[in-house]
Structures are given as structure tokens and as C-alpha cells.
Scaffold this motif. Structure first.
Motif, PDB file in Angstrom:
ATOM      1  N   UNK A  28      16.157  12.054 -23.390  1.00  0.00           N
ATOM      2  CA  UNK A  28      16.710  11.596 -22.113  1.00  0.00           C
ATOM      3  C   UNK A  28      18.071  10.955 -22.299  1.00  0.00           C
ATOM      4  N   UNK A  29      18.235  10.178 -23.373  1.00  0.00           N
ATOM      5  CA  UNK A  29      19.528   9.528 -23.618  1.00  0.00           C
ATOM      6  C   UNK A  29      20.615  10.563 -23.850  1.00  0.00           C
ATOM      7  N   UNK A  30      20.331  11.572 -24.683  1.00  0.00           N
ATOM      8  CA  UNK A  30      21.317  12.615 -24.918  1.00  0.00           C
ATOM      9  C   UNK A  30      21.651  13.397 -23.659  1.00  0.00           C
ATOM     10  N   UNK A  31      20.639  13.660 -22.834  1.00  0.00           N
ATOM     11  CA  UNK A  31      20.867  14.391 -21.583  1.00  0.00           C
ATOM     12  C   UNK A  31      21.737  13.575 -20.634  1.00  0.00           C
ATOM     13  N   UNK A  32      21.413  12.297 -20.458  1.00  0.00           N
ATOM     14  CA  UNK A  32      22.154  11.470 -19.511  1.00  0.00           C
ATOM     15  C   UNK A  32      23.578  11.210 -19.967  1.00  0.00           C
ATOM     16  N   UNK A  33      23.810  11.173 -21.280  1.00  0.00           N
ATOM     17  CA  UNK A  33      25.166  10.990 -21.781  1.00  0.00           C
ATOM     18  C   UNK A  33      26.045  12.204 -21.517  1.00  0.00           C
ATOM     19  N   UNK A  34      25.450  13.392 -21.590  1.00  0.00           N
ATOM     20  CA  UNK A  34      26.238  14.622 -21.478  1.00  0.00           C
ATOM     21  C   UNK A  34      26.324  15.160 -20.059  1.00  0.00           C
ATOM     22  N   UNK A  35      25.310  14.912 -19.237  1.00  0.00           N
ATOM     23  CA  UNK A  35      25.258  15.557 -17.932  1.00  0.00           C
ATOM     24  C   UNK A  35      26.341  15.042 -17.000  1.00  0.00           C
ATOM     25  N   UNK A  36      26.821  13.837 -17.217  1.00  0.00           N
ATOM     26  CA  UNK A  36      27.829  13.259 -16.326  1.00  0.00           C
ATOM     27  C   UNK A  36      29.137  14.046 -16.388  1.00  0.00           C
ATOM     28  N   UNK A  37      29.398  14.747 -17.521  1.00  0.00           N
ATOM     29  CA  UNK A  37      30.616  15.542 -17.636  1.00  0.00           C
ATOM     30  C   UNK A  37      30.622  16.703 -16.649  1.00  0.00           C
ATOM     31  N   UNK A  38      29.462  17.279 -16.391  1.00  0.00           N
ATOM     32  CA  UNK A  38      29.372  18.477 -15.557  1.00  0.00           C
ATOM     33  C   UNK A  38      29.281  18.154 -14.069  1.00  0.00           C
ATOM     34  N   UNK A  39      28.940  16.930 -13.742  1.00  0.00           N
ATOM     35  CA  UNK A  39      28.874  16.530 -12.336  1.00  0.00           C
ATOM     36  C   UNK A  39      30.100  15.736 -11.897  1.00  0.00           C
ATOM     37  N   UNK A  40      31.023  15.501 -12.803  1.00  0.00           N
ATOM     38  CA  UNK A  40      32.173  14.639 -12.516  1.00  0.00           C
ATOM     39  C   UNK A  40      32.987  15.086 -11.299  1.00  0.00           C
ATOM     40  N   UNK A  41      33.476  16.337 -11.208  1.00  0.00           N
ATOM     41  CA  UNK A  41      34.301  16.703 -10.046  1.00  0.00           C
ATOM     42  C   UNK A  41      33.533  16.668  -8.730  1.00  0.00           C
ATOM     43  N   UNK A  42      32.251  17.005  -8.774  1.00  0.00           N
ATOM     44  CA  UNK A  42      31.462  17.039  -7.538  1.00  0.00           C
ATOM     45  C   UNK A  42      31.141  15.634  -7.031  1.00  0.00           C
ATOM     46  N   UNK A  43      30.868  14.718  -7.953  1.00  0.00           N
ATOM     47  CA  UNK A  43      30.596  13.336  -7.538  1.00  0.00           C
ATOM     48  C   UNK A  43      31.857  12.696  -6.970  1.00  0.00           C
ATOM     49  N   UNK A  44      32.994  12.947  -7.586  1.00  0.00           N
ATOM     50  CA  UNK A  44      34.243  12.384  -7.066  1.00  0.00           C
ATOM     51  C   UNK A  44      34.564  12.945  -5.677  1.00  0.00           C
ATOM     52  N   UNK A  45      34.314  14.231  -5.487  1.00  0.00           N
ATOM     53  CA  UNK A  45      34.525  14.811  -4.159  1.00  0.00           C
ATOM     54  C   UNK A  45      33.550  14.221  -3.148  1.00  0.00           C
ATOM     55  N   UNK A  46      32.295  13.993  -3.574  1.00  0.00           N
ATOM     56  CA  UNK A  46      31.294  13.385  -2.697  1.00  0.00           C
ATOM     57  C   UNK A  46      31.694  11.962  -2.303  1.00  0.00           C
ATOM     58  N   UNK A  47      32.236  11.190  -3.234  1.00  0.00           N
ATOM     59  CA  UNK A  47      32.698   9.832  -2.929  1.00  0.00           C
ATOM     60  C   UNK A  47      33.830   9.883  -1.902  1.00  0.00           C
ATOM     61  N   UNK A  48      34.761  10.806  -2.109  1.00  0.00           N
ATOM     62  CA  UNK A  48      35.897  10.921  -1.187  1.00  0.00           C
ATOM     63  C   UNK A  48      35.445  11.315   0.212  1.00  0.00           C
ATOM     64  N   UNK A  49      34.540  12.271   0.298  1.00  0.00           N
ATOM     65  CA  UNK A  49      34.056  12.708   1.612  1.00  0.00           C
ATOM     66  C   UNK A  49      33.254  11.609   2.305  1.00  0.00           C
ATOM     67  N   UNK A  50      32.442  10.881   1.552  1.00  0.00           N
ATOM     68  CA  UNK A  50      31.664   9.782   2.130  1.00  0.00           C
ATOM     69  C   UNK A  50      32.575   8.691   2.652  1.00  0.00           C
ATOM     70  N   UNK A  51      33.616   8.369   1.893  1.00  0.00           N
ATOM     71  CA  UNK A  51      34.569   7.337   2.315  1.00  0.00           C
ATOM     72  C   UNK A  51      35.302   7.763   3.580  1.00  0.00           C
ATOM     73  N   UNK A  52      35.693   9.037   3.636  1.00  0.00           N
ATOM     74  CA  UNK A  52      36.397   9.541   4.810  1.00  0.00           C
ATOM     75  C   UNK A  52      35.504   9.509   6.043  1.00  0.00           C
TER      76      UNK A  52
END
Length: 477
Positions: A28-52
Motif C-alpha cells: 500500500x505504501x509503494x502504491x500510494x507513493x507512486x499513484x499520485x504522479x498519474x493523478x496529478x493533472x486531473x486533480x489540479x484540474x478538479x481543484x480549478x473547476x471546483x474553485x471556479x
């Protein structure tokens, strides 16, 4: 090798427990450390859309970077808290109960990250990542100690290395599921983050069928009958007087000694040699060049003119190579010993780094050198997996007694989390610096274009003035 396989067949119940421990432990630790790299652009877009949607204005890039940094770093903060609490929790309640409690925490974290998109709340991602960090700090410590204590003497090295095996497996699984062909898409990023909850649920369902570690039952609880029952349940019917005598000797030496905390371990002169060995191993692991290779792998692949669509699959191949090499290390560590694997692994890694630096320096003169750099990255991670990746975990788990082992694993896990947080911070700063340089470059280009346009307009005006001011005889008919 035949003897090793026959031992695995004999200890098949132990092998099943190792799998249940691993998928809810360092996996689980290895998965959680690496998975954030692949969700980075989508989470940032989600934050921007939520703020807007909430405030009716676009989020500034600096604020978006700050919020994203919080999401990344809050995992490490939770991990440090989990590490600090794990020593007390495992000593008082045992490793098994701590892992079961930790699975409940991870399920709560999964609910926050999984439903954050439906609730349109990026704050739920922050809460989920914080709880996942606490879970990582607890399960890394409990898993390493638990695995070391349930192993028979002939398989101790193999069982200790399994924590590194599942850590590499978690990274590989994150890269597989993070592909755009699977869950690495804008519609499925929250499902990708929620995968750790499924793994925690599997451990929560199956771990109660396995016993607590025999050393904990004998040394901490004084349950001799429970210790023998756990040994028979895990190792089958047989003669285990050697392991039982070793535990009785440790009990006689540490009679009346409780589990030490960090300050008590630092004040105890008898553990200074072990502490020196541990610090040397951790320092060599952090400075062996693995972080640099991991950080610049994508850039080296781009230098080799690999297509952008192929690079994720090549990176997946790197992760799988590391996993296979660590599995191979677990099968030979009890035969060749820890020292040979450490010396041989570090020497090979140093040689490969020299060759890699040479190939990068000559890549502009000889184009085929770029492909040599890709091959050397694979060889470097294979040498790391066969040598330090498994041997370091085994040595550090074996040189300490039960009363001081909690501090050892706490320190090692904290070192790993701090190293990962530094890599993520450097990656974030590098990406933002690259974006800033690109925007600055575009601004400079636009200024040059405007300057050229103004010069051309001025030149045209001067030509028109000369034509109007010229005598009528000089003008063409």
C-alpha cells in the motif's frame, strides 16, 4: 534452488500469511507513493473547476500550486505521525491488532478520496491523503516487524526481504493501473486513488485467521502455550527447538525490560554499534543514486528520442525489472549472505553510474549512446534490487532485539518517507520552474515579434514619406 522451493512448500501457511501481510503493508505504501504522479493533472484540474464553481473566478497558478503541494505533503505529515505512534501501538496491542485497526483507517481514507469528485470537494482529498499517510506510517512499521518475527531461522532472510518485494510491487501496480488504457484517465482518477481501500479490505477479511507473532506472545505476553501453537500453525508440525531456545534466551536477557522508546534507545550504550550500522546502511541507501535515477528517468527517455506514448510503458518495464530482481534477491539471500549482496550490489551500481554519466556526456556526439543510457537505467535498478533493496531491510531487522526493534523500523520508515517527500517537492518545484521558464520564453518571443512589427511599420512610413516628398520629375510616370 530446489531446496528453497521445497521449504516454501513446507511453509505454505507461512507463505499465505506473508501475502496477506504484504498486500496490506508496504504494498500500500509503494502504491500510494507512486499513484499520485498519474493523478496529478486531473486533480489540479478538479481543484480549478471546483474553485471556479464555488467562487466564480479562476484560481491563480500560485494558489493552485500551493494547494497541490498540500495534497502531496500532507501524506508525509500523516506518515510521520503514524510512524511515531506505531511503536507504542505495536508494543501494547500487538502487530495483528494494529494492522486490523489500520485497515479501518484506510477504508475511511478511501471513502474520502473516492467520493471527493461526486461531492465536489478537494478538501476531502486532503483528509483522505492525511489518513492514508497515517496508515502508511503504521503498516510499514508493523509489517516489517511482523514479517521478521514469524519467520523460521532457515527462511529469515527470505521473509525479511518480502517487505521490499511488496514495496516494489505496489509501485509496479500503480504504474500499471495508472496507464491511460486503464484507470489513468480524467474520468477514473478517483477510482484509481480508491484502489488502496480494496487491498485494505482484503487484509481486514483474511488477517484474523492468522496468529499473532510467536516472539510477541512469549516475550511480551508470557504466553508459552500460545507461542508454541502459533509456531505450529505457521510452520506446520516439526521440531522448532532452535527458534524456541533463541526466544527463551532473549527473554532471559531482557527479563524485566519493556519496549524502549526513542530516548531510551539513544541513552542505551549497548545498542550504539547497531545504531551505527543502521545509520550507515540508511545513509548509503539514500546516497546511492537511486533518487537521481528515479527523478531523471523520464528526461533520459526523452533524450533517447522515445515517443511520449511509449515512455509510460518503458517506465513500467523499469518497475517490473526492479520487482523481479528483488524477488530473485529474496531467493538467494540466505544462501550467499547479506554482506556479499551489499558489496556486490553497490559496486555494480557505482560502475553503472560511471557508464551512465559517460553515455550522457557522449550522447550528442554518438546518437547510439542515448539508447545505451536507457539500457543502463534498467541494469542499475536490477543491481539495486538484487543487492541493497533486499539486504538492507534484512540486516536492519535482524541486528536489533525485540525491545529496540520498534525504534529501528520507525527510524527507517521515517527516512523513506522524508526521502520520498523531498523527491516530490523537487519534482513540483522543477515542474513549476519549467512552466515559468516556458512562459518567460513565450513572453520574450512575443516581445521580439512586436519589436519586429514596429520596425517594419516604421520603415514603411519612412518609405511613404520619401515618395510623397520627392519632386514630380523624379516620380515614375
Amino acid at each position: 534452488m530446489a531446496g528453497f522451493l521445497s521449504d516454501l512448500v513446507q511453509y505454505r501457511k507461512l507463505l499465505l500469511m506473508i501475502m496477506v501481510l504484504g498486500i496490506g503493508g508496504t504494498h500500500l505504501s509503494g502504491f500510494q507513493m507512486s499513484v499520485i504522479n498519474y493523478t496529478s493533472p486531473y486533480i489540479q484540474k478538479f481543484i480549478n473547476e471546483t474553485w471556479l464553481e464555488r467562487y466564480g473566478s479562476v484560481l491563480h497558478q500560485e494558489t493552485l500550486t500551493l494547494l497541490w503541494s498540500f495534497i502531496v505533503s500532507i501524506y508525509c505529515v500523516g506518515g510521520m505521525i503514524g510512524c511515531l505512534c506505531s511503536g507504542y501501538l505495536t508494543a501494547k496491542y500487538g502487530k495483528k491488532k494494529c494492522l486490523l485497526f489500520n485497515d479501518v483507517v484506510l477504508l475511511v481514507a478511501t471513502l474520502h478520496t473516492g467520493f471527493s469528485r461526486r461531492a465536489k470537494s478537494f478538501e476531502m482529498i486532503l483528509i483522505g491523503r492525511f489518513l492514508e499517510g497515517i496508515g502508511a506510517g503504521i503498516n510499514m512499521n508493523a509489517h516489517v516487524q511482523y514479517a521478521g518475527e514469524i519467520s523460521p531461522k532457515k527462511l529469515r532472510g527470505f521473509v525479511n526481504v518480502t517487505s521490499s518485494v511488496f514495496l516494489a510491487l505496489g509501485k509496479a501496480v500503480a504504474r500499471i493501473l495508472g496507464l491511460r488504457d486503464l484507470l489513468g484517465t480524467e474520468d477514473m482518477w478517483n477510482v484509481l486513488l480508491s484502489f488502496s481501500g480494496l487491498v485494505a479490505l482484503i487484509q481486514l477479511l483474511f488477517l484474523p485467521f492468522f496468529p499473532e507473532s510467536p516472539p510477541y506472545l512469549l516475550l511480551q505476553k508470557g504466553d508459552k502455550a500460545g507461542c508454541l501453537k502459533a509456531m505450529k500453525q505457521l510452520w506446520g508440525e516439526g521440531n522448532y527447538h532452535t527458534e524456541f531456545d533463541d526466544m527463551m534466551k532473549e527473554k532471559a536477557v531482557t527479563k524485566g525490560t519493556k519496549i524502549m522508546n526513542v530516548l531510551e534507545v539513544l541513552k542505551e550504550p549497548s545498542v550504539y554499534p547497531q545504531l551505527s550500522t543502521m545509520l550507515l546502511l540508511l545513509l548509503s541507501l539514500q546516497l546511492c543514486g537511486l533518487s537521481a535515477i528515479t527523478f531523471y528517468t523520464s528526461e533520459i527517455f526523452q533524450t533517447a528520442n522515445l515517443q511520449e506514448s511509449i515512455i509510460p510503458y518503458v517506465s513500467l518495464g523499469v518497475a517490473i525489472s526492479e520487482l523481479i530482481s528483488i524477488i530473485f534477491c529474496s531467493s538467494i539471500i540466505d544462501r550467499f549472505g547479506r554482506r556479499i549482496l551489499l558489496w556486490g550490489g553497490y559496486l555494480l551500481m557505482a560502475l553503472i553510474l560511471v557508464l551512465l554519466e559517460t553515455s550522457l556526456l557522449l550522447s550528442d556526439q554518438f546518437l547510439w549512446m542515448r539508447y545505451c543510457s536507457v539500457i543502463l537505467i534498467f541494469l542499475f535498478l536490477i543491481a539495486y534490487g538484487i543487492g541493497p533493496a533486499g539486504a538492507v531491510a534484512s540486516v536492519m531487522n535482524e541486528i536489533f532485539t525485540l525491545s529496540t526493534r520498534c525504534f529501528l523500523v520507525l527510524f527507517a520508515s521515517s527516512s523513506l518517507l522524508l526521502s520520498w517527500s523531498f523527491q516530490r517537492f523537487s519534482s513540483t518545484c522543477s515542474s513549476q520552474k519549467q512552466k515559468g521558464s516556458q512562459s518567460l520564453k513565450s513572453q520574450k518571443n512575443s516581445k521580439h515579434v512586436n519589436l519586429r512589427r514596429n520596425v517594419i511599420r516604421l520603415w514603411r512610413r519612412m518609405l511613404l514619406k520619401r515618395r510623397h516628398s520627392a519632386p514630380s520629375s523624379d516620380r515614375p510616370p
